[in-house]
Design a protein around this motif. Sequence first.
Motif, PDB file in Angstrom:
ATOM      1  N   LEU A  76      21.311  33.065  15.136  1.00 48.69           N
ATOM      2  CA  LEU A  76      20.062  33.096  15.890  1.00 48.69           C
ATOM      3  C   LEU A  76      19.264  34.337  15.508  1.00 48.69           C
ATOM      4  O   LEU A  76      19.790  35.273  14.905  1.00 48.69           O
ATOM      5  CB  LEU A  76      20.348  33.127  17.387  1.00 48.69           C
ATOM      6  N   ARG A  77      17.999  34.359  15.896  1.00 45.83           N
ATOM      7  CA  ARG A  77      17.206  35.573  15.792  1.00 45.83           C
ATOM      8  C   ARG A  77      16.405  35.746  17.074  1.00 45.83           C
ATOM      9  O   ARG A  77      16.259  34.785  17.862  1.00 45.83           O
ATOM     10  CB  ARG A  77      16.306  35.535  14.573  1.00 45.83           C
ATOM     11  N   PRO A  78      15.891  36.953  17.318  1.00 46.97           N
ATOM     12  CA  PRO A  78      15.162  37.179  18.569  1.00 46.97           C
ATOM     13  C   PRO A  78      14.041  36.171  18.766  1.00 46.97           C
ATOM     14  O   PRO A  78      13.322  35.827  17.834  1.00 46.97           O
ATOM     15  CB  PRO A  78      14.631  38.608  18.395  1.00 46.97           C
ATOM     16  N   GLY A  79      13.932  35.673  19.992  1.00 40.64           N
ATOM     17  CA  GLY A  79      12.926  34.667  20.326  1.00 40.64           C
ATOM     18  C   GLY A  79      13.512  33.634  21.276  1.00 40.64           C
ATOM     19  O   GLY A  79      14.626  33.770  21.794  1.00 40.64           O
ATOM     20  N   ARG A  80      12.744  32.571  21.507  1.00 37.94           N
ATOM     21  CA  ARG A  80      13.131  31.532  22.454  1.00 37.94           C
ATOM     22  C   ARG A  80      13.673  30.326  21.694  1.00 37.94           C
ATOM     23  O   ARG A  80      13.073  29.866  20.711  1.00 37.94           O
ATOM     24  CB  ARG A  80      11.937  31.124  23.319  1.00 37.94           C
ATOM     25  N   TRP A  81      14.794  29.799  22.154  1.00 33.29           N
ATOM     26  CA  TRP A  81      15.470  28.665  21.523  1.00 33.29           C
ATOM     27  C   TRP A  81      15.672  27.555  22.560  1.00 33.29           C
ATOM     28  O   TRP A  81      15.958  27.831  23.715  1.00 33.29           O
ATOM     29  CB  TRP A  81      16.837  29.076  20.960  1.00 33.29           C
ATOM     30  N   ARG A  82      15.502  26.304  22.104  1.00 37.91           N
ATOM     31  CA  ARG A  82      15.743  25.140  22.959  1.00 37.91           C
ATOM     32  C   ARG A  82      17.070  24.507  22.567  1.00 37.91           C
ATOM     33  O   ARG A  82      17.344  24.268  21.383  1.00 37.91           O
ATOM     34  CB  ARG A  82      14.623  24.109  22.809  1.00 37.91           C
TER      35      ARG A  82
ATOM     36  N   SER B 132      16.171  13.944  28.049  1.00 41.56           N
ATOM     37  CA  SER B 132      15.107  14.713  28.686  1.00 41.56           C
ATOM     38  C   SER B 132      15.622  16.024  29.274  1.00 41.56           C
ATOM     39  O   SER B 132      14.837  16.837  29.754  1.00 41.56           O
ATOM     40  CB  SER B 132      14.451  13.873  29.799  1.00 41.56           C
ATOM     41  N   THR B 133      16.938  16.228  29.256  1.00 42.42           N
ATOM     42  CA  THR B 133      17.533  17.459  29.796  1.00 42.42           C
ATOM     43  C   THR B 133      17.785  18.441  28.663  1.00 42.42           C
ATOM     44  O   THR B 133      18.453  18.119  27.691  1.00 42.42           O
ATOM     45  CB  THR B 133      18.852  17.145  30.517  1.00 42.42           C
ATOM     46  N   VAL B 134      17.220  19.640  28.838  1.00 46.47           N
ATOM     47  CA  VAL B 134      17.374  20.665  27.812  1.00 46.47           C
ATOM     48  C   VAL B 134      17.698  21.991  28.483  1.00 46.47           C
ATOM     49  O   VAL B 134      17.575  22.154  29.705  1.00 46.47           O
ATOM     50  CB  VAL B 134      16.088  20.810  26.957  1.00 46.47           C
ATOM     51  N   TYR B 135      18.112  22.954  27.641  1.00 49.86           N
ATOM     52  CA  TYR B 135      18.359  24.316  28.079  1.00 49.86           C
ATOM     53  C   TYR B 135      17.501  25.242  27.220  1.00 49.86           C
ATOM     54  O   TYR B 135      17.183  24.916  26.069  1.00 49.86           O
ATOM     55  CB  TYR B 135      19.833  24.699  27.911  1.00 49.86           C
ATOM     56  N   TYR B 136      17.132  26.389  27.776  1.00 51.86           N
ATOM     57  CA  TYR B 136      16.357  27.373  27.021  1.00 51.86           C
ATOM     58  C   TYR B 136      17.127  28.682  26.982  1.00 51.86           C
ATOM     59  O   TYR B 136      17.610  29.165  28.007  1.00 51.86           O
ATOM     60  CB  TYR B 136      14.977  27.576  27.640  1.00 51.86           C
ATOM     61  N   LEU B 137      17.224  29.218  25.761  1.00 48.57           N
ATOM     62  CA  LEU B 137      17.975  30.449  25.517  1.00 48.57           C
ATOM     63  C   LEU B 137      17.011  31.489  24.961  1.00 48.57           C
ATOM     64  O   LEU B 137      16.315  31.231  23.965  1.00 48.57           O
ATOM     65  CB  LEU B 137      19.111  30.169  24.535  1.00 48.57           C
ATOM     66  N   ASP B 138      16.943  32.652  25.586  1.00 51.18           N
ATOM     67  CA  ASP B 138      16.066  33.736  25.149  1.00 51.18           C
ATOM     68  C   ASP B 138      16.905  34.854  24.540  1.00 51.18           C
ATOM     69  O   ASP B 138      17.763  35.445  25.209  1.00 51.18           O
ATOM     70  CB  ASP B 138      15.264  34.271  26.322  1.00 51.18           C
TER      71      ASP B 138
END
Length: 817
Positions: free
Chosen positions: A778-784, A792-798
């Motif tokens: 990963l790199r810095p930023g927002r990931w889905r 339709s169900t997702v998670y968000y990782l910052d």
Amino acid sequence: MKLLPWAIAIAAAGCVPPAWADGMGEVIQTAPRPPERLNPSGHDIPLGGPLRDGAFVLGEVDYVLTVDDRILIDMDTLLPLVEPRLSTADAARIRAATAGQARLSTDALAALGLPLAYDPATFGLVLTLDPALRPRQSISIAGSSYAVTGRLEEPARLAGYVTAFLSTDYVHQGLSDSTGFDTPTVLLDSAIRYRGVVLENEATISERFSRDGTRLVYDDVGRTARYTAGDLEPISRGFSGATSMAGLSMVRSYSELEPQRNVQPRGQRTFTLERASTVETYINGRSVQQTRLEPGTYDIRDFPFAQGANDVRLVIRDDSGRETVVNFSLNFDRSLLARGLAEFGVFAGVESTPSNDGLDYTDQVGGSGFYRRGLTDELTAGANFRVNNDGAVVGTEAVWASPIGTLGGDVAASSINGIGEGYAVNVSFERTFGDSFSAVRTLTGTFQTVSRDFATPGTLAADNRYVWEAGLTYAHTIGATQYVTTDAFYSAGRGDEPDQRTLRATYGWRASPRLQWTVEGVYEDRRNEEEYGVRLALVYRFSPFSSGTAEVDSRRDRARVGYQTSRGRGVHSWSAAANIDRSESATGVNASINSVLNRVELGASHQTFFDSDGGEITDQRTSLRAGASLAFADSAVAVSRPIYDSFALVRAHPSLKGAQVYIDPRDEFFSARSGVLGGAVSPELSAYSPRVLTFDAPEAPPGYDLGAGSAQVLPPYRSGYLITVGSDYFVSAVGQLMTESGQPLSLWVGQAIELEHPDHKPIRMFTNASGRFSVQGLRPGRWRIESSDSSSTVYYLDVPADAQGLVRIGVLRPETR
């Protein structure tokens, strides 16, 4: 029975087992076991994993595990991996049958001849091919070939280097009265490569600057040809000779352009394996290699044969214990070319001569060349020439691996202005006997005759002192520890030139793993002066890193004792030697030391000579040497140890925060390290010879993802590579996924997509039974984080902007897309 992860999830949900017993162990009820499900999740799951062919992992393949347990394989990832495992015809057939189809089921692929099975241990697929569909493959018994597989790094578009060798002597006492430092000498070797064209130079700086050579070089790898313009380095064949010149040349030399290719004749025997087997190869009664092979059809090549007749036996054992033996013989000679292969060279231009000021170009226009071709696997023939304003020489050559031994010959004729016409003939014979490598006997004979007026262009006067010359050598190994060689040479003088003759016999004995003796007796009659002598030499190995030598030579009235040692590998390795050498007129005490550092190679030596009569010092000096290179590849510059051909410059990505990068780290050794003088440089790459570079950054932030940690290169001539260790995608994250009801999301497969760069390849991720995950790259930023496009169900990782390597995310809960 090994359960799939999905079956484990069903059991954890409380499924009733098929049978149970009362407390006394009596079976009360038995129910049929329900069929094992691959996907009990209720929706299609996109997956991916390794594709394996027997013991070999071919790469990663993407597929979908459907709700009804079918496996739909992505053809864009499958075909590039399996086509090399198929024959040309079958690869074309399958490519045509699957054209235009994005995914195919395993059942459809099995009908086409590609049976694939799911491997629950790796989430991958296993390929089981019919041997009849596989291409004919080659195996290397000699072990000299390197199979280039996987991704190759691209060389830098623009790269170059300047290598400098500095040397100077400090004279303590000499034959003259002058003492102190001599004028230092700097040898320069430089090259710049841009898009396949190389400009290279050699020069010397001492009391003045002198240019020793400049040329443009282009390699046409597809045609195996090298084109050069400038100061040429002609190749000589036979009696033609060669001289330096400035002009144009075209050369095909397999040793230069395809060093990994076996151009020697090879047996055309093939065999087919129906199942995985172990193949043991015997040559002349000795086992030389065992190879584990998968099913398929194989050619045999690269035998480490002796010259002449060879007895070859292959013993093939499959896993059931069945044994098959294949026998054949082959005549082989290492100077031969395989049938249909050819080497050549053509050089034309203005001849030049070296001088203190560099190269002087003469008014002589000339050319030279050669051509060799394998007419059959047993016969190679060729021709060569050299010509300039003064005359010419032309010649032919041939080598024949006959049933009784190897026969070779060169014949040449010359016509030179002011000298006349002449001829030269050389013939040779070599035969190897013996039924094992521990009792090999070799007989070699040569005969040469040169006429009085034979000469090559540029010769002022013919100087052929002997009418004919002949030599005979016989070598015999005795077991694994002893050998005997004998030599006899005779030269018949022309006119007043006296005949010359030499007889020599040598016996060698490895008395123990540490001690080796050599005894040599010599008789010489040169210019009517006869000499007899015996030379006795002893080598004792004190350790794997050091040894001592002692030698006495009665013919030259000389004695010598010495010691040499070496320590370490790569950077900080060093070697040293010292010896005392006594002759009839003087005694010398000499010592030297050489050290390999990260950016430079250093050396020093000291010599002292004593007069044997009075013991006074007649000459004493200390020599100092240093070598280093300044290299660049695209935008990076670094100082390095001397570069002779190609190099790789490995630098750290800024996200490593200054952590040093090490090339080829093994235990406490390494071959290069980055620092204030630039990236780490591997300076010893050879053109067209594959190499795998490994690297590490031990001081990288915890959890930092370095990626593969290796790079494979196949360097073109005088090329440079720029390899960056690390990237923006260096963060590893750990956390836990929870469902909407607050339960852990167990045994789940999904992918993380970068929102700022959605075109970046998604990163596959998994959860364990507790819903915990670990994802790298990963790199810095927002990931889905999502399971499939249809969900339709997702998670968000910052990922925080200041992330250093490992980030602990904690618990993530679902959101609506």
